[in-house]
Design a protein around this motif. Structure first.
Motif, PDB file in Angstrom:
ATOM      1  N   PHE A 128      -5.817 -23.040 -42.519  1.00  0.00           N
ATOM      2  CA  PHE A 128      -5.490 -24.464 -42.521  1.00  0.00           C
ATOM      3  C   PHE A 128      -4.340 -24.770 -43.482  1.00  0.00           C
ATOM      4  CE2 PHE A 128     -10.110 -25.220 -41.204  1.00  0.00           C
ATOM      5  CZ  PHE A 128      -9.768 -25.446 -39.875  1.00  0.00           C
ATOM      6  N   GLY A 129      -4.301 -24.054 -44.608  1.00  0.00           N
ATOM      7  CA  GLY A 129      -3.226 -24.265 -45.575  1.00  0.00           C
ATOM      8  C   GLY A 129      -1.862 -23.964 -44.986  1.00  0.00           C
ATOM      9  N   VAL A 130      -1.757 -22.843 -44.278  1.00  0.00           N
ATOM     10  CA  VAL A 130      -0.491 -22.501 -43.630  1.00  0.00           C
ATOM     11  C   VAL A 130      -0.141 -23.528 -42.563  1.00  0.00           C
ATOM     12  CG1 VAL A 130       0.599 -20.854 -42.050  1.00  0.00           C
ATOM     13  CG2 VAL A 130      -0.548 -20.034 -44.102  1.00  0.00           C
ATOM     14  N   GLY A 131      -1.147 -23.981 -41.797  1.00  0.00           N
ATOM     15  CA  GLY A 131      -0.889 -24.969 -40.763  1.00  0.00           C
ATOM     16  C   GLY A 131      -0.296 -26.252 -41.326  1.00  0.00           C
ATOM     17  N   VAL A 132      -0.854 -26.722 -42.435  1.00  0.00           N
ATOM     18  CA  VAL A 132      -0.362 -27.955 -43.048  1.00  0.00           C
ATOM     19  C   VAL A 132       1.049 -27.768 -43.593  1.00  0.00           C
ATOM     20  CG1 VAL A 132      -0.685 -29.554 -44.972  1.00  0.00           C
ATOM     21  CG2 VAL A 132      -2.652 -28.835 -43.597  1.00  0.00           C
ATOM     22  N   LEU A 133       1.274 -26.666 -44.319  1.00  0.00           N
ATOM     23  CA  LEU A 133       2.597 -26.427 -44.903  1.00  0.00           C
ATOM     24  C   LEU A 133       3.656 -26.231 -43.822  1.00  0.00           C
ATOM     25  CD1 LEU A 133       1.605 -24.047 -47.837  1.00  0.00           C
ATOM     26  CD2 LEU A 133       2.434 -26.400 -48.025  1.00  0.00           C
ATOM     27  N   MET A 134       3.309 -25.527 -42.762  1.00  0.00           N
ATOM     28  CA  MET A 134       4.260 -25.327 -41.678  1.00  0.00           C
ATOM     29  C   MET A 134       4.524 -26.606 -40.911  1.00  0.00           C
ATOM     30  SD  MET A 134       5.919 -22.616 -41.388  1.00  0.00           S
ATOM     31  CE  MET A 134       6.064 -20.849 -41.451  1.00  0.00           C
ATOM     32  N   LEU A 135       3.542 -27.507 -40.853  1.00  0.00           N
ATOM     33  CA  LEU A 135       3.768 -28.803 -40.211  1.00  0.00           C
ATOM     34  C   LEU A 135       4.802 -29.601 -41.003  1.00  0.00           C
ATOM     35  CD1 LEU A 135       3.067 -30.845 -38.018  1.00  0.00           C
ATOM     36  CD2 LEU A 135       1.175 -31.635 -39.472  1.00  0.00           C
ATOM     37  N   VAL A 136       4.694 -29.556 -42.323  1.00  0.00           N
ATOM     38  CA  VAL A 136       5.697 -30.216 -43.163  1.00  0.00           C
ATOM     39  C   VAL A 136       7.078 -29.606 -42.907  1.00  0.00           C
ATOM     40  CG1 VAL A 136       6.445 -30.636 -45.534  1.00  0.00           C
ATOM     41  CG2 VAL A 136       4.011 -30.813 -44.939  1.00  0.00           C
ATOM     42  N   ILE A 160      -5.800 -23.491 -35.175  1.00  0.00           N
ATOM     43  CA  ILE A 160      -6.889 -23.114 -34.263  1.00  0.00           C
ATOM     44  C   ILE A 160      -7.643 -21.905 -34.807  1.00  0.00           C
ATOM     45  CG2 ILE A 160      -7.451 -22.340 -31.935  1.00  0.00           C
ATOM     46  CD1 ILE A 160      -5.066 -23.874 -30.909  1.00  0.00           C
ATOM     47  N   ALA A 161      -6.918 -20.964 -35.418  1.00  0.00           N
ATOM     48  CA  ALA A 161      -7.578 -19.798 -36.007  1.00  0.00           C
ATOM     49  C   ALA A 161      -8.542 -20.227 -37.111  1.00  0.00           C
ATOM     50  CB  ALA A 161      -6.542 -18.825 -36.559  1.00  0.00           C
ATOM     51  N   GLY A 162      -8.123 -21.202 -37.925  1.00  0.00           N
ATOM     52  CA  GLY A 162      -8.994 -21.687 -38.986  1.00  0.00           C
ATOM     53  C   GLY A 162     -10.238 -22.379 -38.467  1.00  0.00           C
ATOM     54  N   ALA A 163     -10.158 -22.954 -37.268  1.00  0.00           N
ATOM     55  CA  ALA A 163     -11.303 -23.649 -36.680  1.00  0.00           C
ATOM     56  C   ALA A 163     -12.165 -22.732 -35.823  1.00  0.00           C
ATOM     57  CB  ALA A 163     -10.811 -24.827 -35.833  1.00  0.00           C
ATOM     58  N   SER A 164     -11.813 -21.482 -35.704  1.00  0.00           N
ATOM     59  CA  SER A 164     -12.526 -20.549 -34.836  1.00  0.00           C
ATOM     60  C   SER A 164     -13.873 -20.159 -35.434  1.00  0.00           C
ATOM     61  CB  SER A 164     -11.684 -19.291 -34.598  1.00  0.00           C
ATOM     62  OG  SER A 164     -10.467 -19.625 -33.967  1.00  0.00           O
ATOM     63  N   GLY A 165     -14.748 -19.612 -34.568  1.00  0.00           N
ATOM     64  CA  GLY A 165     -16.079 -19.238 -35.029  1.00  0.00           C
ATOM     65  C   GLY A 165     -16.395 -17.769 -34.904  1.00  0.00           C
ATOM     66  N   SER A 166     -15.442 -16.977 -34.431  1.00  0.00           N
ATOM     67  CA  SER A 166     -15.691 -15.542 -34.286  1.00  0.00           C
ATOM     68  C   SER A 166     -14.426 -14.768 -34.613  1.00  0.00           C
ATOM     69  CB  SER A 166     -16.143 -15.211 -32.860  1.00  0.00           C
ATOM     70  OG  SER A 166     -15.058 -15.360 -31.940  1.00  0.00           O
ATOM     71  N   ILE A 167     -14.607 -13.507 -34.954  1.00  0.00           N
ATOM     72  CA  ILE A 167     -13.465 -12.677 -35.311  1.00  0.00           C
ATOM     73  C   ILE A 167     -12.566 -12.450 -34.099  1.00  0.00           C
ATOM     74  CG2 ILE A 167     -14.587 -10.447 -34.851  1.00  0.00           C
ATOM     75  CD1 ILE A 167     -12.215 -11.300 -37.782  1.00  0.00           C
ATOM     76  N   GLY A 168     -13.150 -12.385 -32.908  1.00  0.00           N
ATOM     77  CA  GLY A 168     -12.344 -12.197 -31.709  1.00  0.00           C
ATOM     78  C   GLY A 168     -11.398 -13.363 -31.460  1.00  0.00           C
ATOM     79  N   GLN A 169     -11.896 -14.568 -31.676  1.00  0.00           N
ATOM     80  CA  GLN A 169     -11.048 -15.747 -31.501  1.00  0.00           C
ATOM     81  C   GLN A 169      -9.912 -15.759 -32.525  1.00  0.00           C
ATOM     82  OE1 GLN A 169     -13.837 -18.945 -31.877  1.00  0.00           O
ATOM     83  NE2 GLN A 169     -14.491 -18.882 -29.734  1.00  0.00           N
ATOM     84  N   ILE A 170     -10.232 -15.445 -33.762  1.00  0.00           N
ATOM     85  CA  ILE A 170      -9.200 -15.436 -34.803  1.00  0.00           C
ATOM     86  C   ILE A 170      -8.128 -14.417 -34.472  1.00  0.00           C
ATOM     87  CG2 ILE A 170      -8.726 -15.069 -37.251  1.00  0.00           C
ATOM     88  CD1 ILE A 170     -11.603 -15.917 -37.818  1.00  0.00           C
ATOM     89  N   VAL A 171      -8.542 -13.237 -34.026  1.00  0.00           N
ATOM     90  CA  VAL A 171      -7.579 -12.188 -33.673  1.00  0.00           C
ATOM     91  C   VAL A 171      -6.658 -12.658 -32.561  1.00  0.00           C
ATOM     92  CG1 VAL A 171      -7.357  -9.903 -32.616  1.00  0.00           C
ATOM     93  CG2 VAL A 171      -8.999 -10.257 -34.473  1.00  0.00           C
ATOM     94  N   GLY A 172      -7.221 -13.315 -31.551  1.00  0.00           N
ATOM     95  CA  GLY A 172      -6.411 -13.796 -30.440  1.00  0.00           C
ATOM     96  C   GLY A 172      -5.413 -14.854 -30.864  1.00  0.00           C
ATOM     97  N   ASP A 180     -11.056 -18.514 -51.845  1.00  0.00           N
ATOM     98  CA  ASP A 180     -12.184 -18.604 -52.764  1.00  0.00           C
ATOM     99  C   ASP A 180     -13.065 -19.808 -52.431  1.00  0.00           C
ATOM    100  OD1 ASP A 180     -13.319 -17.212 -54.997  1.00  0.00           O
ATOM    101  OD2 ASP A 180     -12.845 -18.947 -56.253  1.00  0.00           O
ATOM    102  N   ILE A 181     -12.467 -20.797 -51.739  1.00  0.00           N
ATOM    103  CA  ILE A 181     -13.223 -21.966 -51.289  1.00  0.00           C
ATOM    104  C   ILE A 181     -13.886 -21.669 -49.945  1.00  0.00           C
ATOM    105  CG2 ILE A 181     -13.056 -24.403 -50.656  1.00  0.00           C
ATOM    106  CD1 ILE A 181     -10.548 -24.545 -52.461  1.00  0.00           C
ATOM    107  N   SER A 182     -13.094 -21.171 -49.014  1.00  0.00           N
ATOM    108  CA  SER A 182     -13.587 -20.818 -47.682  1.00  0.00           C
ATOM    109  C   SER A 182     -12.580 -19.886 -47.019  1.00  0.00           C
ATOM    110  CB  SER A 182     -13.772 -22.072 -46.819  1.00  0.00           C
ATOM    111  OG  SER A 182     -13.974 -21.728 -45.453  1.00  0.00           O
ATOM    112  N   TRP A 183     -13.072 -19.003 -46.162  1.00  0.00           N
ATOM    113  CA  TRP A 183     -12.146 -18.118 -45.460  1.00  0.00           C
ATOM    114  C   TRP A 183     -11.226 -18.906 -44.526  1.00  0.00           C
ATOM    115  CZ3 TRP A 183     -11.958 -18.214 -40.214  1.00  0.00           C
ATOM    116  CH2 TRP A 183     -13.086 -18.624 -39.502  1.00  0.00           C
ATOM    117  N   ARG A 184     -11.633 -20.109 -44.163  1.00  0.00           N
ATOM    118  CA  ARG A 184     -10.803 -20.939 -43.293  1.00  0.00           C
ATOM    119  C   ARG A 184      -9.613 -21.543 -44.043  1.00  0.00           C
ATOM    120  NH1 ARG A 184     -13.947 -21.974 -38.663  1.00  0.00           N
ATOM    121  NH2 ARG A 184     -16.187 -21.622 -38.978  1.00  0.00           N
ATOM    122  N   GLY A 185      -9.723 -21.625 -45.354  1.00  0.00           N
ATOM    123  CA  GLY A 185      -8.711 -22.296 -46.156  1.00  0.00           C
ATOM    124  C   GLY A 185      -7.289 -21.793 -45.950  1.00  0.00           C
ATOM    125  N   PRO A 186      -7.045 -20.477 -46.023  1.00  0.00           N
ATOM    126  CA  PRO A 186      -5.672 -19.991 -45.845  1.00  0.00           C
ATOM    127  C   PRO A 186      -5.057 -20.361 -44.499  1.00  0.00           C
ATOM    128  CG  PRO A 186      -7.025 -18.292 -46.848  1.00  0.00           C
ATOM    129  CD  PRO A 186      -7.961 -19.401 -46.445  1.00  0.00           C
TER     130      PRO A 186
END
Length: 449
Positions: free
Chosen positions: A172-180, A97-109, A164-170
């Protein structure tokens, strides 16, 4: 080579359940430095100030600190495996959800929700590894230490590559690895029964009434203030891309892991806990001060950040060992109390650094961080006698050493895996920033006579 040594099983020959949890540990420890490389790009792309971006650390660590107080209470009611699954699930959900957020406040929460899951997971993971690993307690510790080192070193590098690709990458990357890791844990880790005796939610707070525990806790808070000032604000001074920032903090993480696992025990054996910590804290204060004096020289900042890994790894290990040596309460309670106090300092420091730069200049937060680390050495000196006594007791196998050895033998008995889980639940959080586990094998779980 003795027969026992020759016949000792490899710590890396483990059941699938142990590898599943160890993999999750690697990903969890990656989260420590994962966001470092993307802090400048987050600030630029989301039109946020450095102090707002620093709330990524504050929300994560402060919530983790508070959650540490209830992890024992939760795990004693759900059981170890269920606690792992709940923690991993929270990390998957909130990182995505943090990776899909659109503001710094949402990411912090959402990063705060990630902190709750992280606290539940790291407080239970070592207990599960100990209860399931072949080769006894020491083999499990080697595996856990290896997971720690790989995670701390690779976290910033992964963050830099994906960032380096997108700030959202890390995220989403953690989400996928943790899902595994979540799926592997649910399938491969056998069910663990609930403990017969439930923990009280007030025990960690009441434990802070003991002077020795409170003093070492304050020491941890102060040096974590300097530590997270460096970790949180130094990326803004280097003027590097996300990928290169990831490389810098990867080098830092390698030194943290090496000195947490190998360097600190060697230095402790040579100089003792107290003297090693005094020296490490003073050198860390000077290293932090160097950034404060020359923040406009990226080469100095980069070098100082990398070198700080030596002192941070040493401090994390030995301060944690000191807590477990001098605290007159059971080890899980001391662990939760200390984790609560020190992570409060780590969570507030990055946000304070951003505000100090906004109101004064970039020199102030690092000078303050240096003063805080130096103050940690002064505070620690007030329990010098207790530290020296713990070192003597360990080296001469005094009464508490023999008692601890007996308790360890019980934990190492394959027929009693649940006792291992119960005895070591909540140890894991002391290893989030590199704290020592081996040192605690020789500490006293009960008040000294």
């Amino acid at each position: 080579m003795s027969a026992d040594t020759a016949s000792a099983p490899s710590p890396f020959r483990q059941p699938k359940a142990v590898w599943a949890v160890a993999f999750a540990c690697v990903i969890s420890f990656m989260g420590i430095g994962l966001v470092d490389p993307i802090l400048p790009s987050l600030a630029a792309q989301l039109c946020a100030s450095p102090s707002q971006v620093e709330l990524l650390f504050t929300s994560y660590l402060v919530v983790t600190a508070v959650a540490m107080l209830v992890t024992g209470w939760v795990s004693s009611r759900l059981g170890a495996k269920n606690t792992l699954i709940v923690g991993l699930s929270l990390i998957v959900v909130f990182s995505a959800i943090a990776g899909a957020s659109g503001s710094i406040g949402q990411i912090v929460g959402f990063r705060a929700g990630w902190g709750v899951g992280n606290a539940l997971f790291i407080a239970t993971s070592l207990a599960v590894i100990v209860g399931s690993a072949s080769g006894g307690f020491k083999g499990a510790i080697v595996l856990y230490e290896t997971a720690l080192g790989v995670g701390i070193a690779c976290g910033p590098l992964l963050g830099g590559l994906l960032g380096d690709i997108s700030w959202r990458g890390p995220f989403f990357g953690v989400g996928v690895l943790m899902l595994v890791a979540l799926v592997a844990t649910a399938i491969l880790v056998p069910p663990t029964p609930r403990p017969a005796q439930r923990s009280s939610i007030s025990e960690p707070v009441k434990a802070l009434r003991h002077r020795a525990l409170a003093t070492t806790g304050v020491t941890g808070l102060l040096y974590n203030w300097g530590f997270f000032t460096i970790l949180g604000y130094a990326p803004f001074l280097m003027h590097l891309s996300a990928l290169r920032l990831g490389g810098v903090f990867c080098a830092w993480g390698v030194l943290v892991a090496i000195f947490a696992v190998f360097g600190a025990p060697i230095l402790k054996a040579r100089f003792g806990t107290a003297r090693t910590l005094y020296g490490s804290l003073v050198l860390m204060a000077l290293d932090t001060l160097a950034i404060g004096l020359f923040p406009d020289r990226p080469g100095v900042v980069i070098g100082a950040v990398i070198v700080s890994g030596v002192f941070i790894g040493t401090n994390n290990t030995l301060v944690t060992t000191a807590v477990m040596s001098v605290a007159p309460v059971p080890r899980p309670v001391a662990s939760a109390s200390y984790g609560f106090v020190r992570f409060i300092g780590g969570g507030l420091a990055p946000f304070a650094a951003g505000k100090l730069v906004e109101h004064y200049n970039v020199h102030v937060p690092f000078v303050l961080g240096a003063v805080a680390v130096l103050a940690a050495a002064v505070v620690l000196s007030t329990v010098h006698r207790a530290l020296a006594e713990a070192d003597r007791e360990e080296s001469h196998a005094g009464p508490s050493q023999r008692r601890t050895d007996a308790e360890q033998a019980v934990r190492d008995t394959p027929a009693l895996p649940e006792e291992a889980v119960l005895a070591d639940t909540a140890l894991g959080e002391d290893r989030v920033l590199g704290g020592d586990t081996q040192g605690r094998l020789s500490t006293n779980d009960h008040p000294r006579p």
